[in-house]
Design an enzyme around this catalytic site. Structure first.
Site, PDB file in Angstrom:
ATOM      1  CE  LYS A  25      -3.773   2.005   2.806  1.00  0.00           C
ATOM      2  NZ  LYS A  25      -4.607   1.765   4.022  1.00  0.00           N
TER       3      LYS A  25
ATOM      4  CB  SER B 146      -7.859   3.929   3.049  1.00  0.00           C
ATOM      5  OG  SER B 146      -6.956   3.248   3.919  1.00  0.00           O
TER       6      SER B 146
ATOM      7  CB  SER C 232      -8.057   1.016   6.115  1.00  0.00           C
ATOM      8  OG  SER C 232      -8.663   2.270   6.282  1.00  0.00           O
TER       9      SER C 232
END
Length: 457
Positions: free
Chosen positions: A93, A162, A186
């Site tokens: 990420k 996210s 997330s």
């Protein structure tokens, strides 16, 4: 696109089909010499390129990945493999540092920034021989859960956030696993939306060195994989370089008690039906249901907002100033457009947070795990920013993190487990929560449930 339908595969299917297999299976092929890490890495990179429209990746490191895969292939040839992650493609990420790659956290504020060093967890993955294929997309500074990428399971629904790019990459076989973050849900929310496995370990189990903060006292490093078995492989590699969790440590189903809350309030008929169907599936294995009571989620929401806003404002003011012209409007409004949380309110929120942790631990004393939904609302449509909660329009992120955020505050390990990966009922899953540092048991339990239910089908 239908539920479980994946994009077309223009490459060699003899290798491409392995992108949907378990890490353990692929590693056995590496060990036997039947398949090479370079071939699997090329297939993953080709899949990323052919599915660029999904928006899962912020940056692809094709040259670096192929170089790492070639080194891995050489180790297998010389019988000096580094372990279960050697040659396995993993994405990261883009809020986590990976040396030489962009480190922008989805924000124009950090446009052009590259990491000088690996985050501690990324460095461990590289030492274990993992092949880092690139950086996955996310909401700006990991704040929201609506996600800027397309959901390959159903493009009319959000991929969650996210860690949206993380879940999409794993779901489609662009990577076997993704290293992500979870501050309010997330990892677990996009895992549910994309029907993969999302693990938030016990707080502090994995190091946050080299991870840009969202809220420093809530942030967790997490793992997204297709199956619980693969999550166990990655966690084992990150912690010790050892073997995955052994499912034989699980007792017989009739000796297991699952804690089911009596005070859940759903705001979506589909979400409620999916949850109870999952509970019934676990009970069909012989597990015994125990009634438990969760803390008041309205209190959790107030505590979450107070801590999140205070810690975000402190970090961003100290590092960037207001940066009005570079933040996206949603992030700018959340940080600067709302009244300041006083020091007294922040300290009170932290005191209540400690009480929440005690309350959850008390309930876990009556059962092996808590068996919960991930969402209390139906998965929102793509681009949907408000959800109706009993007649009150509510920011979609606030509605989606309503239950998941609790365990970021308490720090208990939690994993979202898809229970019917071969079914067109694409969103049946369960969120399992265990006691502090019982991560190995949590994964063994989740793998046990996932495997037995698939065998039953």
């Amino acid at each position: 696109m239908s539920a479980n339908e994946l994009p077309d595969e223009p490459w060699d299917s003899d290798v491409a089909h392995l992108l949907q297999q378990s890490m353990t299976h692929v590693r056995q092929l590496f060990l036997s010499g039947d398949v090479s890490p370079v071939a699997v890495t090329r297939a993953a990179l080709d899949r990323i390129e052919s599915n660029e429209r999904l928006g899962a990746f912020a940056q692809v490191d094709r040259d670096g990945a192929l170089k790492a895969a070639a080194a891995s292939e050489d180790r297998y040839r010389r019988s000096v493999s580094r372990g279960p992650l050697d040659g396995i493609t993993i994405s990261v990420k883009d809020i986590i540092a990976a040396e030489g790659l962009q480190w922008e956290a989805g924000s124009a504020v950090l446009s052009g920034q590259r990491a000088a060093h690996d985050a501690a967890a990324v460095a461990t993955l590289r030492r274990e021989g993992a092949v880092i294929v690139g950086k996955t997309a996310l909401d700006e500074f990991a704040l929201t859960t609506t996600g800027p990428v397309l959901n390959p399971v159903s493009e009319d629904l959000t991929a969650g956030g996210s860690s949206c790019g993380s879940a999409v990459a794993v779901r489609t076989g662009m990577s076997f696993a993704d290293l992500a973050t979870d501050t309010g849900g997330s990892v677990r929310i996009p895992a549910h939306c994309c029907h993969v496995t999302g693990l938030k370990p016990t707080r502090s189990l994995l190091p946050l060195d080299g991870v840009l903060p969202l809220a420093h006292s809530l942030d967790h490093l997490g793992i997204i994989t297709r199956t619980v078995e693969d999550s166990a492989v990655v966690l084992g590699g990150l912690l010790t370089g050892g073997s995955p969790v052994d499912v034989r440590s699980i007792p017989a189903p009739t000796d297991l008690r699952i804690g089911v809350p009596t005070n859940l309030r759903f705001h979506g008929t589909r979400a409620e039906g999916e949850y109870w169907r999952s509970v019934q599936a676990l009970e069909s294995l012989g597990m015994r249901r125990v009634d438990v009571t969760l803390p008041d989620l309205d209190v959790v929401a107030d505590v979450h907002q107070a801590i999140l806003r205070t810690e975000m404002r402190g970090y961003h003011a100290g590092r960037f100033g207001r940066s009005e012209n570079r933040y996206g409007p949603g992030l700018h409004e959340f940080i600067w457009g709302q009244p300041t949380v006083t020091a007294g309110q922040y300290l009170q929120a932290q005191r209540v947070r400690a009480e929440l942790a005690g309350a959850v631990s008390k309930q876990l004393g009556t059962c092996a795990v808590l068996a919960l939904p991930t969402l209390l609302v139906d998965i929102p449509s793509a681009g949907q920013y408000e959800i109706d909660l009993d007649g009150m329009p509510t920011f979609a992120t606030s509605a989606m993190v309503r239950l998941t955020a609790l365990f970021d505050h308490t720090g208990h390990p939690a994993v979202t487990v898809p229970l019917n990966t071969g079914s067109h009922n694409a969103f049946d899953s369960i969120q399992l929560v265990a006691g502090y540092f019982d991560d190995a048991f949590l994964l063994a339990f989740g793998q046990f449930c996932q495997q037995l239910l698939q065998d039953a089908r």
